[in-house]
Design an enzyme around this catalytic site. Structure first.
Site, PDB file in Angstrom:
ATOM      1  NE  ARG A 175      20.545  32.697   7.640  1.00 31.76           N
ATOM      2  CZ  ARG A 175      20.058  33.921   7.799  1.00 31.76           C
ATOM      3  NH1 ARG A 175      20.817  34.963   7.587  1.00 31.76           N
ATOM      4  NH2 ARG A 175      18.814  34.099   8.176  1.00 31.76           N
ATOM      5  NE  ARG A 209      12.186  39.108   6.735  1.00 36.89           N
ATOM      6  CZ  ARG A 209      13.289  38.651   7.330  1.00 36.89           C
ATOM      7  NH1 ARG A 209      13.964  39.439   8.139  1.00 36.89           N
ATOM      8  NH2 ARG A 209      13.708  37.429   7.116  1.00 36.89           N
ATOM      9  NE  ARG A 257      10.729  39.333  11.929  1.00 40.54           N
ATOM     10  CZ  ARG A 257      11.986  38.916  11.976  1.00 40.54           C
ATOM     11  NH1 ARG A 257      12.742  39.195  13.021  1.00 40.54           N
ATOM     12  NH2 ARG A 257      12.493  38.209  10.994  1.00 40.54           N
ATOM     13  NE  ARG A 310      13.191  33.296   8.126  1.00 40.40           N
ATOM     14  CZ  ARG A 310      12.573  34.362   8.623  1.00 40.40           C
ATOM     15  NH1 ARG A 310      11.247  34.473   8.559  1.00 40.40           N
ATOM     16  NH2 ARG A 310      13.262  35.325   9.179  1.00 40.40           N
ATOM     17  CE  LYS A 313      20.538  36.750  12.814  1.00 38.45           C
ATOM     18  NZ  LYS A 313      19.292  36.036  13.105  1.00 38.45           N
TER      19      LYS A 313
END
Ligand code: AMP
Length: 218
Positions: A88, A161, A127, A172, A13
């Site tokens: 969400r 992160r 990432r 998550r 996203k």
């Protein structure tokens, strides 16, 4: 044009929202980025959100609805925006419709980035980003051209992160399955939902999204 990008963490996203800004000047509204900025600033709101985010759970509806309500009023949102990570929950989806009606705006399309959940833990846990310009990288799929140096701005500082570790990613994904995926039918019923293959390479996904946009414009 105002869009929503829906999909689990790691679906792409953020990457696609940035491209939508570069190509179509649609402003990226990422509640995750806004909350991380609150945490970094040490604000009262940030202090409230920090632990919830680190546990991979969802911050309260009231907080994120309030943040978005205010952000959408900014001048840069006038010619269009892309919601990335909001709504969400069903409550957020309903609140979004109410606030947009109040502001004389609407959502023109909802793009679902459909992905295979098994691939996401690997995608997310590798990432990292340039600490200076935010350019995104991945240990396996997208290393900087010169090791340790950002391709875009030349910085040698990178960040990861805190919630991108395997354990938090599982929480998550559970939050997505249980609280976010159920809002897909809400947008399908309104005739707004368009599905694209989020497992394809990023350029192909961008092409698919651009095709959706041109259909909406017609
Ligand atoms: P993201 O950057 O979209 O992956 O979001 C990171 C974290 O911020 C999430 O795991 C949640 O804890 C929190 N968050 C972001 N957006 C929302 C939202 N719309 N509702 C509730 N929590 C959110």
């Amino acid at each position: 044009m105002n869009l929503i990008l829906l999909g689990p963490p790691g679906a792409g996203k953020g990457t696609q929202a940035k491209r939508l800004y570069d190509r179509d000047k649609l402003v990226q509204l990422s509640t995750g980025d806004m909350l991380r900025a609150e945490v970094a600033s040490g604000s009262a709101l940030g202090k409230q959100a920090k632990q919830v985010m680190e546990a991979g759970q969802l911050v309260s509806d009231a907080i994120v609805i309030g943040i978005i309500d205010k952000r959408i009023d900014a001048a840069d949102c006038k010619s269009g925006f892309v919601l990335d990570g909001f709504p969400r929950t069903e409550k957020q989806a309903v609140a979004l419709d109410e606030m947009l009606t109040r502001k004389g705006k609407k959502i023109d399309g909802v793009v679902e980035l459909a992905v295979d959940e098994d691939a996401l833990v690997e995608r997310i846990s590798g990432r990292f980003a340039c600490a200076k310009c935010g350019a995104g990288y991945h240990d396996k799929f997208q290393r900087p051209k010169k090791e340790g140096v950002c391709d875009v701005c030349g910085s040698a500082e990178f960040t990861r992160r805190k919630d991108d570790n395997a354990e938090t990613v599982k929480a998550r994904l559970k939050a997505y399955r249980e609280q976010t995926a159920p809002i897909l039918p809400y947008y399908k019923k309104k005739g707004l939902l368009q599905r694209v293959d989020g497992m394809a390479d990023p350029d192909t996904v961008t092409g698919q999204i651009e095709r959706v946009l041109s259909k909406i414009k017609r």
